[in-house]
Design a protein around this motif. Sequence first.
Motif, short mmCIF file in Angstrom:
data_model
loop_
_atom_site.label_atom_id
_atom_site.label_comp_id
_atom_site.label_asym_id
_atom_site.label_seq_id
_atom_site.Cartn_x
_atom_site.Cartn_y
_atom_site.Cartn_z
N ASP A 48 -79.01 7.30 -72.52
CA ASP A 48 -78.09 6.17 -72.64
C ASP A 48 -77.27 6.25 -73.91
O ASP A 48 -77.59 6.98 -74.84
N ARG A 69 -78.83 8.65 -76.66
CA ARG A 69 -80.29 8.78 -76.68
C ARG A 69 -80.74 9.62 -75.49
O ARG A 69 -80.40 9.31 -74.34
N ASN A 122 -85.72 5.42 -74.79
CA ASN A 122 -86.07 4.59 -75.95
C ASN A 122 -86.68 5.46 -77.05
O ASN A 122 -87.60 6.24 -76.79
N ASP A 163 -75.93 -1.01 -74.61
CA ASP A 163 -76.50 0.21 -74.03
C ASP A 163 -75.82 0.52 -72.70
O ASP A 163 -75.83 -0.29 -71.79
N GLU A 165 -77.90 -2.75 -70.74
CA GLU A 165 -78.39 -3.97 -71.37
C GLU A 165 -77.70 -4.20 -72.70
O GLU A 165 -77.04 -3.31 -73.25
#
Length: 328
Positions: free
Chosen positions: A162, A178, A189, A256, A269
Amino acid sequence: MFGFWKTWKALEARGIMGINRRNADYVLKYNKRSLYPIVDDKIITKERAIAAGIHVPELYGVISTEKEIDKLDEIIGGRSDFVIKPAQGAGGDGILVIADRFEGRYRTVSGKIISHEEIEHQISSILTGLYSLGGHRDRALIEYRVVPDQIFKSISYEGVPDIRIIVLMGYPVMAMLRLPTRQSGGKANLHQGAIGVGVDLATGLTLRGTWLNNIITKHPDTTNAVDGVQLPNWDGFMKLAAGCYELCGLGYIGVDMVLDQEKGPLILELNARPGLNIQIANDCGLTLRTHAVEARLEELKTAGVTETPEERVKFAQEMFGHIPAVEG
Ligand SMILES: Nc1ncnc2c1ncn2[C@@H]1O[C@H](COP(=O)(O)OP(=O)(O)O)[C@@H](O)[C@H]1O
Ligand SMILES: [Mg+2]
């Protein structure tokens, strides 16, 4: 052993933002409490985005009570891939990315085979608030599984990379790509073990990477270089991020986004307390840039004007690019 600390100290001299400054001078100052639900609940974020004409992964259904778990089959329909996640989750916890069906069961994106009962159990855990901020009861959402654009094949391992852009009052200030790793189980994450790679705001070219607080240049699973990669449609991502200010009204957010193979850029998000590691990946402190935006806002206020998302993107690209524009 002290490498990370040394990096952090060196960045401090260049305007690094620490957690206290972020909370006091940005999160508290620019984010109105009453607006938090818009970003803290992914179902509400989705509704807002759709109303604003911004693309998001399609919502297949919502499960709010134990009884509604019976509706799962109906929500999934004949599909063989989908994602289940807690509406109020964070950090990638509690997310189930189903990539395929297998002999009456399901296969997750990282290859784990799970049964229908296990999925139901996961949903039940989501509802009790196991993954929600503050442990409150939560809802589970079932949505379209994003299939990443081919561009990421060589620099990502399973799952969906992302793109995070930090936006102050509608002005993009810093970006990071990422990348999921074997360790992060298909999620992008950082605390699950994904890699953070800085991105040049002006061009969308990737800079260096950080993984588990170390500086890296190659993806640990694919061994391909993570720097020097041109992200496609960069101006589009910048505009999308800048426009999220109008969407949610929060002044300091992390946006994101993902790049779907068929559907193009989508918002995944919004985050009202975006992390600070983005500074390591960009080898640059946030406060230098946020101060520049605040000075710009002052200037515009005096002149009695505001800027459109396009104008804000242009400002950010001219001010915060790593690679200097052609000198005349
Ligand atoms: N619809 C989806 N399709 C594929 N992967 C997804 C999807 N939603 C989330 N993911 C993966 O999980 C990660 C975390 O999802 P996100 O919605 O940002 O929740 P969180 O608030 O927990 O970070 C994403 O960065 C992505 O890698
Ligand atoms: Mg996220």
